[in-house]
Write a protein that holds these residues in place. Structure first.
Motif, PDB file in Angstrom:
ATOM      1  N   PRO A  10       0.797  -1.231   0.000  1.00 34.85           N
ATOM      2  CA  PRO A  10       0.000   0.000   0.000  1.00 34.85           C
ATOM      3  C   PRO A  10       0.826   1.275   0.000  1.00 34.85           C
ATOM      4  CG  PRO A  10      -0.969  -1.600   1.477  1.00 34.85           C
ATOM      5  CD  PRO A  10       0.348  -2.171   1.039  1.00 34.85           C
ATOM      6  N   PRO A  63       1.530   3.158  -6.819  1.00 33.54           N
ATOM      7  CA  PRO A  63       1.086   4.496  -7.228  1.00 33.54           C
ATOM      8  C   PRO A  63      -0.282   4.844  -6.656  1.00 33.54           C
ATOM      9  CG  PRO A  63       1.924   3.256  -9.108  1.00 33.54           C
ATOM     10  CD  PRO A  63       1.831   2.284  -7.971  1.00 33.54           C
ATOM     11  N   ARG A  64      -0.500   6.139  -6.508  1.00 29.60           N
ATOM     12  CA  ARG A  64      -1.762   6.628  -5.964  1.00 29.60           C
ATOM     13  C   ARG A  64      -2.495   7.478  -7.000  1.00 29.60           C
ATOM     14  NH1 ARG A  64      -0.373   8.101   0.391  1.00 29.60           N
ATOM     15  NH2 ARG A  64       0.659   6.104   0.852  1.00 29.60           N
ATOM     16  N   TYR A  65      -3.711   7.768  -6.685  1.00 23.51           N
ATOM     17  CA  TYR A  65      -4.591   8.568  -7.536  1.00 23.51           C
ATOM     18  C   TYR A  65      -3.971   9.942  -7.786  1.00 23.51           C
ATOM     19  CZ  TYR A  65      -9.298  10.255  -8.944  1.00 23.51           C
ATOM     20  OH  TYR A  65     -10.400  10.753  -9.607  1.00 23.51           O
ATOM     21  N   ASP A  66      -3.966  10.379  -9.035  1.00 22.15           N
ATOM     22  CA  ASP A  66      -3.396  11.664  -9.423  1.00 22.15           C
ATOM     23  C   ASP A  66      -4.465  12.737  -9.276  1.00 22.15           C
ATOM     24  OD1 ASP A  66      -2.439  13.915 -10.824  1.00 22.15           O
ATOM     25  OD2 ASP A  66      -1.238  12.684 -12.173  1.00 22.15           O
ATOM     26  N   GLU A  67      -4.445  13.456  -8.175  1.00 24.34           N
ATOM     27  CA  GLU A  67      -5.473  14.460  -7.891  1.00 24.34           C
ATOM     28  C   GLU A  67      -5.444  15.609  -8.891  1.00 24.34           C
ATOM     29  OE1 GLU A  67      -7.841  14.181  -5.856  1.00 24.34           O
ATOM     30  OE2 GLU A  67      -7.230  12.630  -4.432  1.00 24.34           O
ATOM     31  N   TRP A  87      -6.446   7.868 -12.333  1.00 25.48           N
ATOM     32  CA  TRP A  87      -5.572   6.694 -12.310  1.00 25.48           C
ATOM     33  C   TRP A  87      -4.623   6.656 -13.492  1.00 25.48           C
ATOM     34  CZ3 TRP A  87      -4.408   4.708  -8.085  1.00 25.48           C
ATOM     35  CH2 TRP A  87      -5.343   4.652  -7.036  1.00 25.48           C
ATOM     36  N   ARG A 130      -2.401  -2.020 -10.520  1.00 27.96           N
ATOM     37  CA  ARG A 130      -2.164  -0.804  -9.725  1.00 27.96           C
ATOM     38  C   ARG A 130      -0.741  -0.284  -9.958  1.00 27.96           C
ATOM     39  NH1 ARG A 130      -4.643   1.111  -5.199  1.00 27.96           N
ATOM     40  NH2 ARG A 130      -3.514   2.858  -4.277  1.00 27.96           N
ATOM     41  N   ARG A 182      -0.755   1.646 -12.973  1.00 26.25           N
ATOM     42  CA  ARG A 182      -1.785   2.704 -12.973  1.00 26.25           C
ATOM     43  C   ARG A 182      -2.931   2.358 -13.932  1.00 26.25           C
ATOM     44  NH1 ARG A 182      -0.202   7.176 -10.241  1.00 26.25           N
ATOM     45  NH2 ARG A 182      -2.078   8.168 -11.035  1.00 26.25           N
ATOM     46  N   ALA A 196      -7.233   0.452   0.627  1.00 22.82           N
ATOM     47  CA  ALA A 196      -6.670   1.304  -0.421  1.00 22.82           C
ATOM     48  C   ALA A 196      -6.110   0.496  -1.587  1.00 22.82           C
ATOM     49  CB  ALA A 196      -5.581   2.208   0.154  1.00 22.82           C
ATOM     50  N   ASP A 225      -8.536   0.766  -4.437  1.00 28.76           N
ATOM     51  CA  ASP A 225      -9.051   2.073  -4.836  1.00 28.76           C
ATOM     52  C   ASP A 225      -9.183   2.222  -6.343  1.00 28.76           C
ATOM     53  OD1 ASP A 225      -9.296   2.893  -2.241  1.00 28.76           O
ATOM     54  OD2 ASP A 225      -7.545   4.211  -2.235  1.00 28.76           O
ATOM     55  N   HIS A 226      -8.356   1.516  -7.105  1.00 31.10           N
ATOM     56  CA  HIS A 226      -8.397   1.619  -8.565  1.00 31.10           C
ATOM     57  C   HIS A 226      -9.373   0.636  -9.193  1.00 31.10           C
ATOM     58  CE1 HIS A 226      -5.841  -1.748  -7.736  1.00 31.10           C
ATOM     59  NE2 HIS A 226      -5.630  -2.020  -9.010  1.00 31.10           N
TER      60      HIS A 226
END
Length: 340
Positions: free
Chosen positions: A17, A21-25, A58, A245, A248, A271, A274-275
């Motif tokens: 986790p 990579p995380r969500y690109d705000e 994403w 994930r 992405r 998390a 999340d994608h």
């Protein structure tokens, strides 16, 4: 493969986790601004708007596109069938895999219509997992191998990944996973699967209860739940979700069995999913309860209960429509329409 795979041990799942990579705000914000400028009342395309925005977040671009949609269907056999939980013999798993390869299944037709490249991966069908009422379904080595095979199947060039499964007995496995991950009585999660009658459903619930009692010590440990109660196709689905994930790539989950396969990852850390998009709410009784537990809002509700990735492939059509509107519609300024 990405830098995160193959995993050397299931214990490595706990560290993912923080590393993935995380969500690109910023990309999502730009996509949201574009939605606000298009020639329509704000919010009037409903879920199509949020699907486009989530794809942007994403994929890391305000104007995401689907050039390649990959569909993966994993197939496995299950030792729990020794308990008589399945109305069809296990030979049907291999027969259906052959049908997939011949282009004769529902998933073949829907992928052809919605534009997904389908690959079906049979996972050691001649070696079923163990009966989880007697022992863990898999060793850690077996589970890790299937997980890494699932991860390796993901094409890093894909823009979206569709996941499905095939395996006689796996509705029992799915109900056991759901109960182990989220609690409740086995009967709350158990349904007819491929066609069990009321007595068959009750028998499945009793079998699951015995398995959960034997393996009560795995509670709260997602990797242990997957190893003890899952199957090779469930582990492969988890691996594919994690590899997607890392690339992405958003994931369209299919029905109850596919979503239950992902549930151990939710136990490790919500998390990690999340994608993932819930493609539909199916007719299997535990599916809606499972989606609620995982806080996933399904795209469709068509009373599906086939599996194979069919719901995911249908949702792909809506996702394509969402991006076509997002990218192709004129803005108020471009169209010369007052009010934008």
């Amino acid at each position: 493969m990405t830098e995160h795979f193959p995993l050397a041990a299931l214990a490595d799942l706990a560290a993912l986790p923080a590393r993935l990579p995380r969500y690109d705000e910023e990309a999502a914000r730009a996509a949201r601004d574009r939605q606000a400028s298009l020639t329509k009342p704000p919010g009037s395309l409903g879920r199509l708007e949020t699907l486009a925005i989530d794809m942007a977040g994403w994929r890391g671009t305000s104007r995401p596109q689907i050039r390649k949609a990959q569909a993966l269907v994993f197939a496995g056999n299950h030792g729990i069938c020794a308990q008589g939980v399945n109305p069809f013999p296990q030979e049907v798993t291999a027969q259906m895999v052959a049908n997939f390869h011949a282009g004769g299944a529902a998933i073949n037709q829907i992928c052809a219509v919605t534009g997904a490249d389908l690959t079906v991966i049979a996972l050691d069908l001649d070696h079923a997992t163990q009966d989880f009422t007697q022992s863990p379904a898999m060793t850690e080595a077996d589970c890790l191998d299937a997980l890494n095979r699932g991860a390796a199947a993901v094409d890093g060039a894909a823009d979206v990944l569709l996941l499905g499964e095939m395996g006689i007995g796996n509705s029992t496995v799915a109900a056991a996973l759901a109960a182990a991950c989220f609690g409740g009585a086995p009967a709350d999660w158990t349904g007819p699967g491929t066609g069990s009658d009321a007595a068959g459903v009750a028998h499945k619930a009793q079998v699951i209860a015995r398995g959960l009692e034997r393996h009560a010590g795995v509670s709260g440990d997602g990797a242990a739940i997957l190893t003890t109660l899952g199957g090779r196709e469930q582990a492969a689905i988890c691996g594919a979700i994690l590899a997607a994930r890392a690339y992405r790539i958003p994931v369209l989950l299919d029905g109850f069995i596919c979503t239950a396969a992902a549930a151990p990852l939710h136990v490790i850390d919500p998390a990690l999913l999340d994608h993932c998009i819930a493609s539909h709410r199916g007719a299997e009784p535990g599916h809606g309860r499972l989606l609620d537990a995982m806080a996933k809002d399904p795209v469709l509700a068509l009373d599906l209960r086939l599996g194979e990735g069919t719901g995911a492939a249908l949702a792909l059509g809506l996702l394509r429509a969402a991006l076509a509107c997002h990218n192709g519609m004129a803005t108020f300024a471009e169209a010369g329409v007052t009010g934008g």
